[in-house]
Write an enzyme that holds these catalytic residues in place. Structure first.
Site, short mmCIF file in Angstrom:
data_model
loop_
_atom_site.label_atom_id
_atom_site.label_comp_id
_atom_site.label_asym_id
_atom_site.label_seq_id
_atom_site.Cartn_x
_atom_site.Cartn_y
_atom_site.Cartn_z
N PHE A 1 1.15 -1.26 -0.18
CA PHE A 1 -0.24 -0.12 0.53
C PHE A 1 0.68 0.79 0.06
O PHE A 1 0.33 2.29 -0.68
CB PHE A 1 -0.61 0.07 1.25
CG PHE A 1 -0.53 0.42 2.50
CD1 PHE A 1 0.26 1.75 3.11
CD2 PHE A 1 0.42 -0.66 3.06
CE1 PHE A 1 1.25 2.21 4.59
CE2 PHE A 1 0.80 -0.44 4.41
CZ PHE A 1 0.90 0.82 4.68
N LYS B 1 -1.19 -7.17 -9.36
CA LYS B 1 -1.85 -6.91 -8.14
C LYS B 1 -1.99 -6.04 -7.45
O LYS B 1 -1.37 -6.10 -6.54
CB LYS B 1 -2.09 -8.20 -7.46
CG LYS B 1 -3.59 -8.20 -6.76
CD LYS B 1 -3.21 -9.25 -5.49
CE LYS B 1 -3.16 -8.73 -4.92
NZ LYS B 1 -3.41 -7.83 -3.58
N GLY C 1 -3.92 -12.89 -4.93
CA GLY C 1 -2.23 -13.46 -4.59
C GLY C 1 -1.51 -14.36 -4.40
O GLY C 1 -0.82 -14.67 -5.45
N SER D 1 5.07 -7.25 3.02
CA SER D 1 5.94 -8.04 4.75
C SER D 1 6.69 -8.74 4.07
O SER D 1 6.35 -9.89 3.47
CB SER D 1 4.46 -8.16 5.32
OG SER D 1 3.67 -8.55 4.90
N GLU E 1 10.51 -7.66 -2.51
CA GLU E 1 10.81 -7.02 -1.67
C GLU E 1 10.51 -6.28 -1.19
O GLU E 1 9.53 -6.11 -0.34
CB GLU E 1 10.92 -5.74 -2.95
CG GLU E 1 11.45 -5.81 -4.04
CD GLU E 1 12.92 -4.86 -4.13
OE1 GLU E 1 13.29 -4.82 -2.85
OE2 GLU E 1 13.76 -4.68 -4.87
N CYS F 1 9.21 1.76 3.62
CA CYS F 1 10.12 0.22 3.76
C CYS F 1 11.87 0.85 4.12
O CYS F 1 12.11 0.22 5.38
CB CYS F 1 10.47 -0.29 2.60
SG CYS F 1 11.08 0.43 0.95
N THR F 2 12.12 1.90 4.23
CA THR F 2 13.87 2.31 4.18
C THR F 2 13.34 3.67 5.39
O THR F 2 14.90 4.04 5.70
CB THR F 2 14.34 3.37 3.23
OG1 THR F 2 13.03 3.92 3.27
CG2 THR F 2 14.71 2.04 2.80
N GLY G 1 15.33 8.07 1.14
CA GLY G 1 15.37 8.71 -0.05
C GLY G 1 16.46 9.23 -0.81
O GLY G 1 16.30 9.47 -1.75
N ALA G 2 17.24 8.33 -0.44
CA ALA G 2 18.71 8.16 -1.16
C ALA G 2 18.78 7.18 -1.93
O ALA G 2 19.26 7.43 -3.18
CB ALA G 2 20.09 7.90 0.05
P1 NAD Z 1 1.28 -6.91 2.97
O1 NAD Z 1 2.24 -7.91 3.10
O2 NAD Z 1 0.72 -6.40 3.74
O3 NAD Z 1 0.80 -6.85 1.42
C1 NAD Z 1 1.38 -6.98 0.39
C2 NAD Z 1 0.55 -7.36 -0.58
O4 NAD Z 1 0.12 -8.96 -0.62
C3 NAD Z 1 -0.52 -6.71 -1.06
O5 NAD Z 1 -1.44 -6.36 -1.88
C4 NAD Z 1 -1.78 -7.48 -0.84
O6 NAD Z 1 -3.06 -8.14 -1.16
C5 NAD Z 1 -0.99 -9.00 -0.96
N1 NAD Z 1 -1.01 -9.94 0.24
C6 NAD Z 1 -1.44 -10.76 1.02
N2 NAD Z 1 -1.67 -11.64 0.90
C7 NAD Z 1 -1.22 -12.50 0.23
C8 NAD Z 1 -0.43 -14.17 0.03
N3 NAD Z 1 -1.31 -14.30 0.71
N4 NAD Z 1 -0.09 -13.85 -0.42
C9 NAD Z 1 0.42 -13.04 -2.60
N5 NAD Z 1 -0.95 -11.97 -1.69
C10 NAD Z 1 -1.31 -11.88 -0.43
O7 NAD Z 1 2.38 -5.39 3.22
P2 NAD Z 1 1.91 -3.88 3.07
O8 NAD Z 1 1.26 -4.04 4.35
O9 NAD Z 1 0.50 -3.27 2.14
O10 NAD Z 1 3.49 -3.30 2.95
C11 NAD Z 1 3.80 -2.97 3.94
C12 NAD Z 1 5.26 -3.58 3.63
O11 NAD Z 1 5.32 -3.94 2.61
C13 NAD Z 1 6.02 -3.45 4.83
O12 NAD Z 1 6.87 -3.96 5.87
C14 NAD Z 1 7.40 -2.68 3.95
O13 NAD Z 1 8.81 -2.63 4.70
C15 NAD Z 1 7.22 -3.47 2.73
N6 NAD Z 1 7.53 -2.77 1.66
C16 NAD Z 1 9.41 -3.09 1.67
C17 NAD Z 1 9.64 -2.17 0.41
C18 NAD Z 1 10.95 -2.56 -0.23
O14 NAD Z 1 11.56 -2.37 -1.54
N7 NAD Z 1 11.14 -3.85 0.62
C19 NAD Z 1 8.54 -1.56 -0.60
C20 NAD Z 1 7.80 -1.14 -0.18
C21 NAD Z 1 7.20 -1.90 1.09
#
Ligand code: NAD
Length: 494
Positions: free
Chosen positions: A147, A171, A211, A228, A249, A283-284, A444-445
């Site tokens: 999100f 998705k 998903g 996550s 990621e 995430c950062t 940011g970087a």
């Molecule tokens: P989330 O893991 O709850 O959901 C991410 C996506 O997974 C959503 O689209 C969700 O619908 C989908 N999903 C949920 N259950 C699933 C399943 N069983 N199988 C497949 N898909 C499924 O994460 P969130 O709350 O939307 O986002 C926040 C998290 O994302 C934080 O942990 C953040 O650090 C991480 N994040 C990482 C990066 C990166 O580049 N490393 C970037 C942005 C966010």
């Protein structure tokens, strides 16, 4: 969420889920969006597969030209799409616009890439033979996004995947469906104008059901998942079960180290930006502040003053004066409250912040906590909210060891003026994260640069120098241009 029946005559053909897009600034419903059913998902995959035959036949620079047009279309819609991101996700407007700009930038990068995707020719030890490494597209690439970056994560993946010759099935998060729909509409207009099938870049709105279907579907040749660690691990295992490829990621737990000889005038704004920006939902985001004992008190004192100045600027993310928007959802708010309750139970001290604002929406104060041990399970977990743990270290060695002791490995940063410490930090005994910064914060970087983290962050590389290779398969080819075959001498074959 509500469910309605799709009928044909008197027959129920499907049960559809309707989700509400909620504005985090006031908790009100912006719109309702119908999720795809599993049979509609089937249709999407079939269309993506069919579109691949047309798309992959286009020469790389022609694909690059389409991605260039997508970048231009995004430029025209920069402000409107940026506003929609702020409205639906809750980040402040400059960040909403900045996110679309990141998608534009990666389009530019991908256009250049479309004219430089290369293979290699190697000499063979056999006379009359040559070895070629050629990169071919994979087919349909699935993208599941989180999100907090409802537009750019898709952009980082799709722009590169598309020039590589893949079609993309997306998705987005079920809580940011409007951004997904608007982004896809901008792209589909470009595809239509160029007489290309919509299946080149399709969207399937849905939650975990869609998903999961993507994770277990062997027609999705690479599944790029951003989210996550917990869900990412499930997705990784599911994709591995079918020997598919994945790009993960996942979550971070990013530390910023302040050494005793750091320039504190740089440190304070850097920590502020990286810990309270996007209300701690990057995430950062800096979540752990590791301070050398000699500067601990001063940095903490100066940070408390800086935090006090941003408190009055928490508010509507679409308003010009706002620096900190709301948390994204009621779930995020609940996690912030639960974590603070646990912190108090464990004897932690809230130095600044710690309150939920008594207004509509999901607004909270950015918070600094002391008195919690570096190895407490709270500190080792990513709470996706603006909570910063201040920790003390006696030396750079201890600080690096604290940086590395958490299970996540996304971003890290060291502030120092000491060249030896910089080289220790970026070397084999330094930070074990994917992003290793010096005198610039954890967040940011990375803009326009390379994402990707180690350990439980998943090891994926979505952007950066050779990220394109993940969206392709390497064929190792031996061509025999002689009239000889090995081992055939002295044998008559008729
Ligand atoms: P989330 O893991 O709850 O959901 C991410 C996506 O997974 C959503 O689209 C969700 O619908 C989908 N999903 C949920 N259950 C699933 C399943 N069983 N199988 C497949 N898909 C499924 O994460 P969130 O709350 O939307 O986002 C926040 C998290 O994302 C934080 O942990 C953040 O650090 C991480 N994040 C990482 C990066 C990166 O580049 N490393 C970037 C942005 C966010």
């Amino acid at each position: 969420m509500r469910i309605f029946k799709k009928t044909s005559g008197s027959q129920v053909v499907a049960y559809c889920i309707v989700v509400q897009s909620i504005c985090p600034s006031n908790g009100k419903v912006i719109a309702e969006v119908t999720q795809a059913t599993v049979s509609e998902y089937e249709e999407c995959v079939k269309n993506s597969e069919a579109a691949w035959y047309t798309w992959t036949d286009l020469p790389e620079p022609r694909r690059g030209e389409i991605v260039r047009q997508i970048g231009d279309a995004l430029r025209k819609n920069l402000s409107a799409l940026g506003k929609l991101i702020s409205l639906e996700m809750g980040k402040i407007l400059p960040e909403g616009i900045g996110e679309v700009q990141e998608y534009v930038d990666i389009c530019d990068y991908a256009v250049g890439l479309s004219r430089s995707l290369s293979g290699s020719i190697f000499p063979s030890e056999r006379p009359g033979h040559v070895l070629i490494e050629k990169w071919n597209p994979l087919g349909v690439i699935g993208v599941i996004s989180a999100f907090n970056f409802p537009n750019a994560v898709y952009g980082w993946n799709s722009a590169i995947a598309m020039v590589c010759g893949n079609t993309v099935l997306w998705k987005g998060s079920e809580t940011t469906p409007l951004v997904s729909v608007a982004t896809t509409k901008i792209i589909s207009e470009v595809l239509e104008r160029n007489n290309l099938p919509g299946g080149v870049a399709s969207l399937c709105c849905g939650g975990s059901d869609i998903g999961k279907a993507m994770a277990s579907d062997p027609r999705i040749k690479l599944l790029s998942f951003t989210g996550s660690c917990e869900i990412g691990q499930q997705v990784g295992v599911e994709v591995q079960k079918r020997f598919g490829k994945h790009l993960l990621e996942l979550g971070g737990n990013n530390a910023l180290i302040v050494d005793e000889d750091a320039d504190l005038d740089m440190v304070v704004p850097a920590v502020l930006f990286a810990s309270v920006g996007t209300a701690g939902q990057r995430c950062t985001t800096t979540r752990r502040l590791i301070l050398h004992k000699n500067v601990y008190d001063e940095v903490l004192q100066r940070l408390k003053l800086a935090y006090a100045q941003v408190m009055p600027r928490i508010g509507d993310p679409l308003e010009e004066n706002t620096l900190i928007g709301p948390l994204h959802s009621e779930t995020s708010l609940r996690k912030y409250k639960e974590t603070l309750k646990q912190i108090t139970k464990e004897g932690g001290i809230v130095e600044v912040g710690g309150k939920v604002l008594d207004v509509p929406g999901y607004f909270v104060e950015p918070t600094i906590v002391t008195g919690i041990a570096h190895n407490n399970s709270l500190v080792h977990k990513e709470c996706f909210a603006p909570i910063l743990y201040a920790l003390k270290a006696n030396s750079i060695e201890e600080a690096i060891s604290l940086n590395n002791e958490v299970p996540q490995g996304l971003s890290s940063s060291l502030f120092t003026q000491n060249i030896s410490k910089i080289f220790r930090w970026i070397g084999p005994k330094g930070s074990d994260c994917g992003i290793v910064n010096v005198n610039i914060p954890t967040s940011g970087a990375e803009i326009g640069g390379a994402f990707g983290g180690e350990k439980q962050t998943g090891g994926g590389r979505e952007s950066g120098s050779d990220a394109w290779k993940q969206y392709m398969r390497r064929s190792t080819i031996t061509i025999n241009y002689s009239k000889q075959l090995p081992l055939s001498q002295g044998i008559k074959f008729g």
